[in-house]
Design an enzyme around this catalytic site. Structure first.
Site, mmCIF file in Angstrom:
data_model
loop_
_atom_site.group_PDB
_atom_site.id
_atom_site.type_symbol
_atom_site.label_atom_id
_atom_site.label_comp_id
_atom_site.label_asym_id
_atom_site.label_seq_id
_atom_site.Cartn_x
_atom_site.Cartn_y
_atom_site.Cartn_z
ATOM 1 N N GLU A 2 -13.830 -3.717 4.096
ATOM 2 C CA GLU A 2 -14.975 -3.779 3.175
ATOM 3 C C GLU A 2 -16.110 -4.654 3.708
ATOM 4 O OE1 GLU A 2 -11.948 -3.367 2.165
ATOM 5 O OE2 GLU A 2 -12.117 -1.692 0.768
ATOM 6 N N PHE B 225 -12.171 1.399 -5.217
ATOM 7 C CA PHE B 225 -12.219 0.850 -6.574
ATOM 8 C C PHE B 225 -13.191 -0.312 -6.478
ATOM 9 C CE2 PHE B 225 -8.336 3.168 -6.761
ATOM 10 C CZ PHE B 225 -8.206 3.567 -8.077
ATOM 11 N N HIS C 279 -7.482 -3.152 -10.447
ATOM 12 C CA HIS C 279 -8.176 -1.862 -10.478
ATOM 13 C C HIS C 279 -8.863 -1.687 -11.835
ATOM 14 C CE1 HIS C 279 -5.345 -1.280 -7.184
ATOM 15 N NE2 HIS C 279 -6.008 -0.218 -6.803
#
Ligand SMILES: Cc1ncc(C[n+]2csc(CCOP(=O)(O)OP(=O)(O)O)c2C)c(N)n1
Lengths: 321, 322
Positions: B60, B83, B127
């Protein structure tokens, strides 16, 4: 090259004098002893390439076309500085004119960002290379790994120069990594990694050129580790008491400027001629910076977003009844 | 006019922007042939090719940094988080590199960060998070959270066209549950403007995301009461004027957020009203929020945490009677 080596050294020395006089706002990170890395590698880039310097790469931005005035006004946080007083030291750039990308304090961040600039260039069909520097300490960050991970599988034209000056603040490289050569980290990504002498400006140029052109030719990211030594403390407050005795003296003998003078066969006359030119440029930069105003406090609210109406807000206690 | 789910509307918005502007491209995990974890980008690889649909490594911080770099070269990346919770891993890049960029050196970062967000799906603490205020609090970022298909499509277009970094939150509980007719080629909807979903005289309820739908159910249950419902749509910049205007009419305000209590936008709204509309308030500014806990996994626990229709109706009724 010689001129830029001398200019970089002179600016650094002068900045330390200004710092002693309490004129420098914020940190001052010396690049003494490491100038050859910035300058040799910057000379190896093409005009169209992108480069993100780090704290010890004044030489790079000078070679790319930023001025000594830019450096000094930044140190003094003046309104005439490239960031108009918004950010410190060499945290500035100009993608269109010089290809220099402003880095931030968080070490490692520029590896992914420069991977992205290489990606952007590729998507636009341009054969530009993106280069950035990273300290031995910052090769321990997640960003270093994540950026190179993405760049390697995407085969991006990214060159990462590890500037191994043996210390990260007070931490020796042996406490960052068990590797003898940090360029061996390349193995984790399946990319080329080489190590060279960072105090030999011609070797730096030669190795950097090879990496840059290999990356440009589609060879994917390249790691070039250049060994050198940080001749001053991390910043002026740091007296380097943690460095073993004799080490600094030993490295002083490998000073990149002296070595290049020997290669060039320069005598006193040649050195003095360049010295005089450099002194004039530094003098002009200091004078300009000292005479420049600090930015107006009102400007602090501008430029967060393209739409300047978002941020300013007049609280009720400042409004007319 | 095609009837689109929330998810389809997002997908269409993305598609139309990519067709209209060759500088728009996608980055993210599994977004290519697989079409993304929720299939928002299904068919994009075939249509736009691997040059504009870039499947990234599982990094990420790495691909967010790369999106910022690509933006510096003049492109408009749209980054998908599998997510939105995983945006935490890229926090430094977003708040420190992207958010400060224009201010530091004049380089805007036209990147849209998007992804499935929110609770209600029995997905547990990692999540389900409400991450909006991490970024709303950090200067230089816009945070957008639509509640309807047409808003989702129009606001996504606005984010992509915006020259500053935007975080676009897609409530995954709404993805396939709501439908609306949305025209092909529908226009962008300006950021920073709340929408009056339903006018009213006696109470204003300010909300966004999935909670808009629970609020509407609660309002329906309180039949006969004149309640104004405001959908913020954008969390930052906050449409202060819309909230203040509404209160001038109703005198009472309640906020409903799925976000946890401390530091949610509800507190900011209460503060704005205290400063801007104190003399118009006829009651306390009431916050209906989740408590300050991670979103738990078991259905009974999650239901105990999120504001329910009953909670909202009960709070509204009490405030109306105040
Ligand atoms: C992510 C991050 N952590 C900590 C710091 C504080 N810091 C500034 S410079 C420095 C040492 C950096 O060492 P190295 O990467 O080897 O570069 P050098 O200073 O030797 O050029 C540290 C720890 C920082 N700027 N960024």
């Amino acid at each position: 090259m010689y001129y830029f080596l001398r200019l970089t050294r002179a600016l650094d020395e002068r900045a330390h004098v200004l710092q002693q006089q309490n004129k420098v706002v914020g940190g001052l990170f010396s690049n003494q002893g490491q100038e050859a890395i910035s300058i040799g590698s910057a000379f190896a880039l093409e005009k169209r390439d992108y480069v993100a310097p780090m704290i010890r790469n004044i030489g790079t931005v000078l070679v790319r076309g930023h001025s000594a005035r830019d450096i000094m006004t930044q140190y003094l946080a003046k309104a005439t500085s490239p960031t108009r007083g918004r950010d410190n030291s060499q945290h500035f750039g100009d993608v269109e004119r010089t290809g220099v990308v402003a880095y931030i304090s968080m070490l490692g961040t520029m590896v992914p960002v420069m991977a992205g600039m290489a990606l952007g260039a590729r998507l636009k069909g341009e054969d530009r290379v993106a280069l950035t520097y990273i300290g031995d300490g910052a090769t321990s960050t997640g960003d270093f790994y994540e950026g190179l991970c993405l760049a390697s599988v995407q085969k991006l034209a990214l060159v990462v120069i590890i500037e191994n000056n043996q210390y990260a603040y007070s931490t020796p490289t042996s406490k960052q990594s068990l590797l003898e050569n940090l360029s061996d980290k390349a193995k984790a990504f399946g990319i080329p990694g080489i190590t060279g002498d960072g105090n030999d400006v011609l070797e730096v140029y030669r190795l950097a050129k090879r990496c840059i052109e290999d990356a440009r030719a589609g060879g994917g990211p390249q790691i070039l580790e250049l060994k050198t030594f940080r001749m001053r403390g991390h910043a002026p407050h740091d007296n380097q008491a943690y460095v073993p005795k004799g080490l600094i003296e030993a490295w002083r003998k490998k000073d990149p400027i002296g070595r290049f003078e020997a290669v060039l066969g320069f005598g006193e006359a040649e050195k003095a001629e360049v010295g005089a030119r450099v002194a004039a440029v530094v003098e002009d930069a200091v004078k300009f910076a000292e005479e420049s105003p600090l930015p107006d406090g009102k400007e602090a609210l501008q430029g967060v977003f393209e739409d300047d109406s978002i941020v300013p807000f007049t609280p009720w206690w400042r409004r007319d009844a | 006019m095609p009837e689109l789910t929330f998810l389809d509307a997002i997908s269409r918005g993305l598609w139309e922007e990519m067709e209209a502007d060759p500088t728009v491209f996608l980055m993210g995990e599994d977004i290519g042939a697989y079409g993304g974890a929720f299939k928002v980008t299904k068919g994009f690889l075939e249509k736009f090719g691997p040059g504009r649909v870039i499947e990234t490594t599982l990094s990420e911080e790495g691909f967010v940094g790369a999106a910022i770099g690509a933006a510096y070269t003049g492109l408009r990346p749209v980054v998908e988080f599998q997510f939105i919770d995983f945006i935490a891993c890229a926090f430094d890049m977003i708040v420190n590199v992207a958010g400060t960029s224009r201010y530091r050196w004049g380089k805007g970062v036209p990147v849209t960060f998007r992804g499935p967000w929110g609770a209600g799906g029995r997905a547990g603490p990692f999540h389900s998070r409400s991450i909006e205020m991490w970024f709303a609090h950090s200067p230089g970022l816009k945070v957008v959270a639509p509640a309807t298909p047409s808003d989702a499509k129009g606001l996504l277009k606005a984010c992509i066209r915006d020259n500053d970094p935007c975080i676009f939150l897609e409530h995954k509980h709404l993805y396939r549950r709501i439908k609306e007719e949305v025209a092909d080629g529908s226009p962008a909807i300006p950021l920073g403007r709340a929408r009056v979903v339903r006018p009213g005289e006696d109470l204003t309820i300010v909300t966004y995301g999935m909670m808009l739908h629970r609020t509407m159910e609660a309002v329906a249950a309180l039949e006969g009461r004149s309640i104004e419902v405001l959908d913020l749509r954008t969390i930052y910049p906050l449409d202060r004027a819309a909230v203040v205007e509404s209160v001038k009419k109703t005198g009472k305000v309640m906020t409903v957020t799925e976000d946890t209590r401390t530091g949610s936008i509800a507190g900011e709204i209460a503060a704005v009203l205290c400063e801007e509309a104190f003399e118009h308030l006829d009651g306390p500014v009431v916050r209906v929020t989740s408590p300050d806990v991670p979103i738990p996994f078991a259905p009974t626990l999650e239901d105990a945490v999120l504001p329910s229709v009953k909670d909202i109706a009960g709070a509204a009724d009490r405030l109306l009677r105040y």
